[in-house]
Design a protein around this motif. Structure first.
Motif, mmCIF file in Angstrom:
data_model
loop_
_atom_site.group_PDB
_atom_site.id
_atom_site.type_symbol
_atom_site.label_atom_id
_atom_site.label_comp_id
_atom_site.label_asym_id
_atom_site.label_seq_id
_atom_site.Cartn_x
_atom_site.Cartn_y
_atom_site.Cartn_z
ATOM 1 N N GLY A 102 0.708 -1.193 0.003
ATOM 2 C CA GLY A 102 0.021 0.024 -0.063
ATOM 3 C C GLY A 102 0.935 1.389 -0.027
ATOM 4 N N HIS A 103 0.275 2.431 -0.042
ATOM 5 C CA HIS A 103 1.093 3.652 -0.293
ATOM 6 C C HIS A 103 1.751 3.967 0.879
ATOM 7 N N ARG A 104 1.151 3.607 2.044
ATOM 8 C CA ARG A 104 1.703 3.705 3.367
ATOM 9 C C ARG A 104 2.994 2.965 3.559
ATOM 10 N N ASP A 105 3.058 1.671 3.219
ATOM 11 C CA ASP A 105 4.159 1.024 3.092
ATOM 12 C C ASP A 105 5.415 1.322 2.396
ATOM 13 N N ILE A 106 4.859 1.901 1.171
ATOM 14 C CA ILE A 106 5.855 2.380 0.297
ATOM 15 C C ILE A 106 6.493 3.573 0.828
ATOM 16 N N ALA A 107 5.843 4.406 1.461
ATOM 17 C CA ALA A 107 6.128 5.687 1.980
ATOM 18 C C ALA A 107 7.274 5.278 3.256
ATOM 19 N N GLU A 108 6.878 4.350 4.026
ATOM 20 C CA GLU A 108 7.655 4.001 5.233
ATOM 21 C C GLU A 108 8.906 3.374 4.488
ATOM 22 N N ALA A 109 9.041 2.596 3.619
ATOM 23 C CA ALA A 109 10.029 1.840 3.241
ATOM 24 C C ALA A 109 11.130 3.023 2.708
ATOM 25 N N LEU A 110 10.719 4.044 2.005
ATOM 26 C CA LEU A 110 11.445 4.857 1.421
ATOM 27 C C LEU A 110 11.983 5.809 2.735
ATOM 28 N N ARG A 111 11.108 6.084 3.713
ATOM 29 C CA ARG A 111 11.685 6.639 4.924
ATOM 30 C C ARG A 111 12.777 6.265 5.351
ATOM 31 N N ARG A 112 12.585 4.624 5.643
ATOM 32 C CA ARG A 112 13.580 4.047 6.465
ATOM 33 C C ARG A 112 14.866 4.143 5.707
ATOM 34 N N ASP A 113 14.862 3.989 4.512
ATOM 35 C CA ASP A 113 16.148 4.019 3.509
ATOM 36 C C ASP A 113 16.758 5.264 3.552
ATOM 37 N N ILE A 114 15.885 6.239 3.784
ATOM 38 C CA ILE A 114 16.398 7.811 3.919
ATOM 39 C C ILE A 114 17.118 7.760 5.279
ATOM 40 N N GLU A 115 16.587 7.337 6.345
ATOM 41 C CA GLU A 115 16.995 7.634 7.715
ATOM 42 C C GLU A 115 18.047 6.709 7.747
ATOM 43 N N ALA A 116 18.418 5.502 7.090
ATOM 44 C CA ALA A 116 19.298 4.653 7.289
ATOM 45 C C ALA A 116 20.475 5.074 6.319
ATOM 46 N N GLY A 117 20.308 5.799 5.572
ATOM 47 C CA GLY A 117 21.566 6.447 4.562
ATOM 48 C C GLY A 117 21.204 5.589 3.290
ATOM 49 N N ARG A 118 20.753 4.649 3.160
ATOM 50 C CA ARG A 118 20.635 3.791 1.903
ATOM 51 C C ARG A 118 20.264 4.799 0.601
ATOM 52 N N ILE A 119 19.334 5.783 1.053
ATOM 53 C CA ILE A 119 19.124 6.816 0.021
ATOM 54 C C ILE A 119 19.576 8.063 0.694
ATOM 55 N N GLU A 120 20.554 8.641 -0.102
ATOM 56 C CA GLU A 120 21.326 10.068 0.696
ATOM 57 C C GLU A 120 20.387 11.022 0.548
ATOM 58 N N GLU A 121 20.572 12.144 1.422
ATOM 59 C CA GLU A 121 19.917 13.428 1.533
ATOM 60 C C GLU A 121 20.221 14.084 0.278
ATOM 61 N N GLY A 122 19.268 14.665 -0.450
ATOM 62 C CA GLY A 122 19.785 15.414 -1.729
ATOM 63 C C GLY A 122 19.580 14.384 -3.084
ATOM 64 N N GLU A 123 19.329 13.252 -2.777
ATOM 65 C CA GLU A 123 19.431 12.198 -3.911
ATOM 66 C C GLU A 123 18.114 12.145 -4.544
ATOM 67 N N GLU A 124 17.980 11.984 -5.899
ATOM 68 C CA GLU A 124 16.712 11.819 -6.278
ATOM 69 C C GLU A 124 15.862 10.738 -5.881
ATOM 70 N N LEU A 125 14.824 10.640 -5.737
ATOM 71 C CA LEU A 125 13.950 9.487 -5.377
ATOM 72 C C LEU A 125 13.223 9.024 -6.554
ATOM 73 N N PRO A 126 12.828 7.657 -6.798
ATOM 74 C CA PRO A 126 12.046 7.064 -7.762
ATOM 75 C C PRO A 126 11.113 7.774 -8.241
ATOM 76 N N THR A 127 10.648 7.935 -9.486
ATOM 77 C CA THR A 127 9.429 8.545 -9.927
ATOM 78 C C THR A 127 8.307 7.774 -9.747
ATOM 79 N N GLY A 128 6.995 8.353 -9.738
ATOM 80 C CA GLY A 128 5.847 7.331 -9.422
ATOM 81 C C GLY A 128 5.796 6.319 -10.324
ATOM 82 N N LYS A 129 6.027 6.552 -11.513
ATOM 83 C CA LYS A 129 6.078 5.398 -12.595
ATOM 84 C C LYS A 129 7.284 4.209 -11.952
ATOM 85 N N ALA A 130 8.283 4.586 -11.743
ATOM 86 C CA ALA A 130 8.944 3.532 -11.415
ATOM 87 C C ALA A 130 8.684 2.806 -10.335
ATOM 88 N N LEU A 131 8.317 3.686 -9.282
ATOM 89 C CA LEU A 131 7.888 2.969 -7.947
ATOM 90 C C LEU A 131 6.722 1.930 -8.231
#
Length: 273
Positions: free
Chosen positions: A12-41
């Motif tokens: 669900g959209h909440r699960d997707i958002a939470e997974a992205l949030r955890r990745d940003i918090e853990a540094g797997r996605i760095e601050e300032g990095e482009e996130l996947p587009t809606g189509k890619a997600l």
């Protein structure tokens, strides 16, 4: 982009958002990095494009992404919160008055502005003037010494009648003690009252405070009141706006006489069993 965590089963959209949030918090996605587009997600998670866009909007509303028109959103980490202590006292130093001990050393960020302008309706009501009528508007950004981005915005609204009576209120440099000293020199002691509220930041506030779309601001509305000819006069209204994600307001809670401790003594005629 770094390796992201395992996606939850529901997708669900909440699960997707939470997974992205955890990745940003853990540094797997760095601050300032482009996130996947809606189509890619949508392709990655096997969901409808609308669900993927909901996830990105939810992520942005929590302060973990900065949306951009026609471009991928940017990952961000919400700043740590600073407590603004407003303890029901006004202070003064060699520069003038201040209302928050934490901001004692703050200075103007950029060039303050002044001129004619129409105040918000609720400010006009507090000033006791018709809505839509011009007033003197004095605006400045404030922040720690050396800051290039304001931490808060402070705007003072003064009626034209009062500015005519006290011309210094129109000046670029109002002198030692600022507008409050000039008002008190003519009208006597000021009393202040503050109301704290919250609302979404305006486009101008987002730009000056560097906030993402949808970010809220705390608004401290302060009225400066004097007694003139036996009646109460609102001499100035100040609205100070600060990012709600960066600041919280704390104040001292005073004990009323009705809230005395049990060991302060019992009321006469009361039997303790």
């Amino acid at each position: 982009m770094g390796q992201r965590g395992r996606k939850p089963p529901s997708g669900g959209h909440r699960d997707i958002a939470e997974a992205l949030r955890r990745d940003i918090e853990a540094g797997r996605i760095e601050e300032g990095e482009e996130l996947p587009t809606g189509k890619a997600l949508a392709e990655e998670w096997g969901v409808a494009p609308g669900t993927a866009l909901q996830a990105l909007r939810l992520l942005a509303s929590g302060g973990w992404a900065t949306p951009r028109p026609r471009r991928p959103a940017i990952a961000r980490r919400p700043p740590e919160q600073t407590v603004v202590v407003r303890d029901r006292h006004v202070y003064r130093d060699q520069l003038g008055y201040y209302f928050d001990q934490n901001a004692k050393s703050w200075r103007a960020v950029g060039e303050p502005s002044r001129g004619l302008g129409v105040p918000p309706g609720h400010v006009a009501d507090l000033l006791g003037i018709p809505r839509g009528q011009d007033v003197i508007v004095r605006d400045r950004g404030m922040g720690p010494a050396g800051a290039t981005v304001a931490e808060q915005l402070a705007t003072s609204y003064i009626t034209l009648a009062l500015a005519d009576a006290i011309p210094a209120l129109r000046a670029a440099d109002t002198g030692p003690g600022g507008i409050y000293d000039r008002i008190e020199e003519v009208l006597g002691a000021i009393e202040w009252r503050e109301t704290i509220s919250a609302r979404p930041a305006s486009e101008e506030e987002r730009e000056r405070l560097r906030l993402p779309v949808g970010a809220p601001v705390l608004v401290v509305t302060r009225t400066s009141t004097v007694r003139s000819d036996g009646r109460e006069l609102v001499a100035e209204v100040n609205e100070t706006r600060m990012p709600a994600e960066r600041f919280a307001v704390a104040y001292t809670v005073e004990r009323d006489a009705s809230a005395r401790r049990p060991d302060d003594g019992e009321e006469e005629g009361t039997e303790v069993v």
